[in-house]
Write a protein that holds these residues in place. Structure first.
Motif, short mmCIF file in Angstrom:
data_model
loop_
_atom_site.label_atom_id
_atom_site.label_comp_id
_atom_site.label_asym_id
_atom_site.label_seq_id
_atom_site.Cartn_x
_atom_site.Cartn_y
_atom_site.Cartn_z
N LYS A 126 4.92 -9.13 3.73
CA LYS A 126 4.54 -7.65 3.54
C LYS A 126 5.56 -7.02 3.10
O LYS A 126 5.11 -5.68 2.87
CB LYS A 126 3.37 -7.09 4.38
N LYS A 134 4.02 12.97 -14.66
CA LYS A 134 2.81 13.41 -14.09
C LYS A 134 2.13 14.40 -14.52
O LYS A 134 1.03 14.85 -14.94
CB LYS A 134 2.66 13.23 -12.63
N THR A 171 -1.08 11.19 -17.66
CA THR A 171 -1.82 10.32 -16.54
C THR A 171 -0.84 9.31 -16.60
O THR A 171 -0.41 8.29 -17.33
CB THR A 171 -2.98 9.98 -17.13
N ILE A 172 -0.53 9.11 -15.26
CA ILE A 172 0.28 8.07 -14.95
C ILE A 172 -0.35 7.02 -13.86
O ILE A 172 -0.69 7.26 -12.82
CB ILE A 172 1.90 8.68 -14.30
N LEU A 215 -4.10 -4.37 -5.53
CA LEU A 215 -4.55 -2.95 -5.08
C LEU A 215 -4.04 -2.76 -3.84
O LEU A 215 -3.26 -1.44 -3.82
CB LEU A 215 -5.74 -2.68 -5.34
N GLY A 216 -3.92 -3.46 -2.64
CA GLY A 216 -4.02 -3.02 -1.34
C GLY A 216 -2.06 -2.78 -1.35
O GLY A 216 -1.65 -1.99 -0.78
N ALA A 239 -1.04 0.43 -3.24
CA ALA A 239 -1.41 1.49 -2.49
C ALA A 239 -0.67 1.73 -1.43
O ALA A 239 -0.22 2.97 -1.15
CB ALA A 239 -2.94 1.41 -1.88
N LYS A 283 2.23 5.01 -0.81
CA LYS A 283 2.01 5.63 0.26
C LYS A 283 3.63 5.77 1.19
O LYS A 283 4.17 6.58 1.45
CB LYS A 283 1.20 5.22 1.17
N ASP A 311 -1.48 8.59 -10.47
CA ASP A 311 -2.88 9.40 -10.81
C ASP A 311 -4.02 8.30 -10.39
O ASP A 311 -5.00 8.55 -10.04
CB ASP A 311 -3.08 9.71 -12.28
N CYS A 312 -3.51 6.89 -10.56
CA CYS A 312 -4.34 5.94 -10.55
C CYS A 312 -3.54 4.46 -10.24
O CYS A 312 -2.69 4.25 -10.82
CB CYS A 312 -5.51 5.79 -11.64
N ILE A 313 -3.95 3.63 -9.38
CA ILE A 313 -3.58 2.59 -9.16
C ILE A 313 -4.39 1.33 -10.05
O ILE A 313 -5.29 1.16 -9.46
CB ILE A 313 -3.34 2.15 -7.55
N GLU A 322 -5.60 -7.15 -10.48
CA GLU A 322 -6.84 -7.53 -9.63
C GLU A 322 -8.15 -6.94 -10.08
O GLU A 322 -9.23 -7.17 -9.90
CB GLU A 322 -6.58 -6.84 -8.01
N VAL A 323 -7.91 -5.66 -10.66
CA VAL A 323 -9.13 -4.94 -11.41
C VAL A 323 -9.48 -5.78 -12.54
O VAL A 323 -11.03 -5.96 -12.77
CB VAL A 323 -8.91 -3.59 -11.85
N VAL A 357 -10.36 1.78 -19.51
CA VAL A 357 -10.42 2.51 -18.26
C VAL A 357 -10.32 4.02 -18.66
O VAL A 357 -11.11 4.85 -18.05
CB VAL A 357 -9.48 2.06 -17.26
N LYS A 385 -6.96 14.26 -10.80
CA LYS A 385 -5.78 15.18 -11.43
C LYS A 385 -6.32 16.55 -11.65
O LYS A 385 -5.68 17.50 -11.36
CB LYS A 385 -5.53 14.56 -12.80
N ASP A 418 -4.81 7.96 -1.97
CA ASP A 418 -3.80 6.80 -1.85
C ASP A 418 -4.22 6.16 -2.97
O ASP A 418 -3.49 5.14 -3.43
CB ASP A 418 -3.93 6.33 -0.49
N VAL A 426 -9.63 -5.25 -0.07
CA VAL A 426 -8.50 -4.81 -0.75
C VAL A 426 -7.44 -4.56 0.19
O VAL A 426 -6.34 -4.63 -0.06
CB VAL A 426 -8.98 -3.51 -1.53
N PHE A 427 -7.88 -3.88 1.35
CA PHE A 427 -6.77 -3.45 2.35
C PHE A 427 -6.24 -4.33 3.49
O PHE A 427 -5.59 -4.30 4.26
CB PHE A 427 -6.99 -2.11 2.92
#
Lengths: 231, 231
Positions: free
Chosen positions: A93, A112, A116-117, A125-126, A129, A133, A140-142, A146-147, A164, B133, B140, B164-165
């Motif tokens: 990790k 930003k 939109t970034i 995603l995890g 994210a 953090k 603005d969005c991850i 995976e999506v 999207v 936004k 997060d 996901v997490f």
């Protein structure tokens, strides 16, 4: 370029310095090991592992799980046998705890305010994210492979960003330190920005960061990108 | 409760005040129309539209597109005929520009310091990113039915957050102003927090916000939730 609304960022190497972060984490738990060589070996296993998923040999697999499969092989190759399962899991990790390049947070913060970034990474995603953090990355969005359940450079990933945000592909700019990723985006009609990152592979492996003339923007780092895009 | 790591938030009604925002936007372009009644009619079309997707009658459809289908019907029901396609498109995107409740940003900011905070909404990713936004919501990570290709209350959405997490379902808490959503989460082993939002449906439709005794936490708003969770 005045119509670009969304900047989608490659992450490993472009936004964060995986080499230094991984080398340090390896040396912390394996003092006798060459962290630089270990980090390169781990990263070198990445594209072949993804290829096994893309070819159908493996089913859909998160990068966390691919990283672990590669790590087990690399530990064996470096004769590291003293780590517990839990220690291997923690080391795996480290990709959630990568350090940003010195210009990253300042550059993203400026960008930003105008765009939109979002991320567009093969990382899950995890992972992305946790990293945001840890490193204070103001997405603005991850977005992730995976999506879309396809890895870059599959067109579904680049076109997925446009879908999207309900914009044309030409209103999205991919920002990356890798020409193959940018070529994939360009083939889908996206705008592209190259970021140099000459030390991506550490001090022992050189990287060609010259301008190939094919991208809309060529910038040293994300602060220069902000300036070039008027942000 | 000390093991909770991730707070997943329902968005419409829980985090943002859709009723006031939609009623105002309607009245701005349709001066003779009762914005309150229009907003309720639009929202009332939401669950039946999702049901058409869940039953298979419609293929997978983003909320933006469901909102537009419902809007066309509601405009007809309210005898609104003067809007252009472009005006209808702009009105439809009012759901991207919803105003947070007065406590929302302060509460989320406190909670983010202690937990990973993400959305879990049936709203699509682009809608949720635009809203974050617009409203300054410090997520997060933005998760959506769009990622799991199932709408709440499908278990794939609640369990998807845990996946996901990379945590257990009991390490995720759903935060919502709707008991049916919370019941769905609870059935999957998640922790739950109810937020009252008595004015969710505006001044004319009452909402029962009493404590049903089934949730781990019952809070007036997100600032009180932060206090109750020690954030």
């Amino acid at each position: 370029m005045h119509t670009v609304k969304v900047l989608a960022f490659d992450v490993f190497g472009t936004v964060v310095d995986w080499h230094t972060s991984v080398a340090r984490a390896v040396q912390a738990v394996c003092p006798g090991v060459d962290g630089n060589a270990f980090a390169l070996a781990w990263r070198d296993g990445y594209k072949p592992a993804m290829q096994r998923v893309m070819s159908g040999e493996l089913g859909w697999t998160l990068i966390d799980d691919l990283h672990r499969m590669i790590l087990v092989d690399v530990l064996r190759a470096f004769n590291v046998t003293h780590l517990s399962d839990e220690q291997i899991g923690h080391l795996n990790k480290v990709w959630h705890r990568l350090t940003p390049w010195p210009d990253t947070v300042a550059g993203l913060t400026r960008l930003k305010a105008r765009f939109t970034i979002c991320t567009l990474s093969n990382g899950n995603l995890g992972l992305l994210a946790d990293m945001a953090k840890f490193a204070g990355l103001p997405w603005d969005c991850i977005l992730s492979a995976e999506v879309f359940r396809k890895y870059k450079p599959d067109p579904a990933t680049y076109l997925g960003v446009a879908r999207v945000f309900d914009v044309q592909p030409s209103q999205v700019m991919l920002v990356a330190a890798h020409q193959d990723d940018l070529a994939g985006a360009r083939a889908c009609g996206l705008r592209t920005a190259y970021i140099e990152r000459p030390l991506e592979y550490g001090p022992t492996r050189a990287k060609d960061v010259s301008d190939n003339g094919l991208n809309d923007v060529h910038a040293k780092d994300l602060v220069e990108l902000a300036t070039l895009l008027g942000a």
